[in-house]
Design an enzyme around this catalytic site. Structure first.
Site, PDB file in Angstrom:
ATOM      1  N   CYS A   1      26.853  40.736 -35.638  1.00 58.46           N
ATOM      2  CA  CYS A   1      26.200  41.937 -35.070  1.00 58.46           C
ATOM      3  C   CYS A   1      24.809  41.591 -34.233  1.00 58.46           C
ATOM      4  CB  CYS A   1      25.701  43.086 -35.985  1.00 58.46           C
ATOM      5  SG  CYS A   1      24.876  44.378 -35.610  1.00 58.46           S
TER       6      CYS A   1
ATOM      7  N   ASP B   1      30.268  39.920 -39.164  1.00 50.34           N
ATOM      8  CA  ASP B   1      31.601  40.792 -38.924  1.00 50.34           C
ATOM      9  C   ASP B   1      32.719  40.098 -38.940  1.00 50.34           C
ATOM     10  OD1 ASP B   1      30.300  43.406 -38.458  1.00 50.34           O
ATOM     11  OD2 ASP B   1      29.586  42.537 -36.341  1.00 50.34           O
TER      12      ASP B   1
END
Length: 156
Positions: free
Chosen positions: A54, A61
């Site tokens: 992120c 992620d």
């Protein structure tokens, strides 16, 4: 059987000394000649362990990335694609950006007839994000539109 001259530029496949990149690295991508350029056919790659960061929080992620393409004159070599996708591991970008970056890098590398990239990111904060991006040459614009519409209706 492929001639050695057709494999010029394919340096990562079979190379046991390859190091995994630690930063986003589109230059690692390699191609080889498509032996069937006169026919449309689909090549699919699935990367079930894609990771990125992120850009705001630095949290990881995770996604399944699916790449479908109709090759033109050149094709992407799979080990170089694996290493390229791995290079996103420490790259901070939003899900939508990652999918579009992958699409653009592969388009510029191969100049395929058609390409699409689908990201099936795992939920964070109770929401899933599934970005879809595609692009085609002038002969495949109907496919671009149809696949875009299908991605919205069918929830790839």
């Amino acid at each position: 059987m492929r001639e050695e001259t057709e494999l010029t530029g394919v340096t990562l496949l079979g190379n046991t000394g390859v190091k995994y990149p630690t930063e986003y690295s589109p230059d690692i991508l390699e191609t080889f000649v498509n032996k069937h350029p006169g026919r449309d056919y689909v090549v699919t790659f699935t990367c079930p362990e894609f990771t990125s960061l992120c850009p705001k929080t630095g949290q990881p992620d995770f996604a399944r990335i699916i790449i479908n393409y109709i090759p033109g004159e050149r094709m992407v070599e799979s080990k170089s694609l694996k290493l390229y996708l791995f290079s996103f591991r420490n790259h901070g970008d939003f899900h939508e950006d990652c999918v579009n970056i992958i699409l653009n890098d592969l388009w510029n590398l191969m100049e395929p007839r058609y390409i699409e990239v689908i990201g099936r990111f795992t939920p964070r904060g109770g929401i899933s994000i599934y970005p879809f991006a595609n692009r085609g040459d002038s002969e495949h614009q109907d496919m671009v539109k149809a696949r875009m519409l299908a991605s919205m209706i069918n929830d790839f």
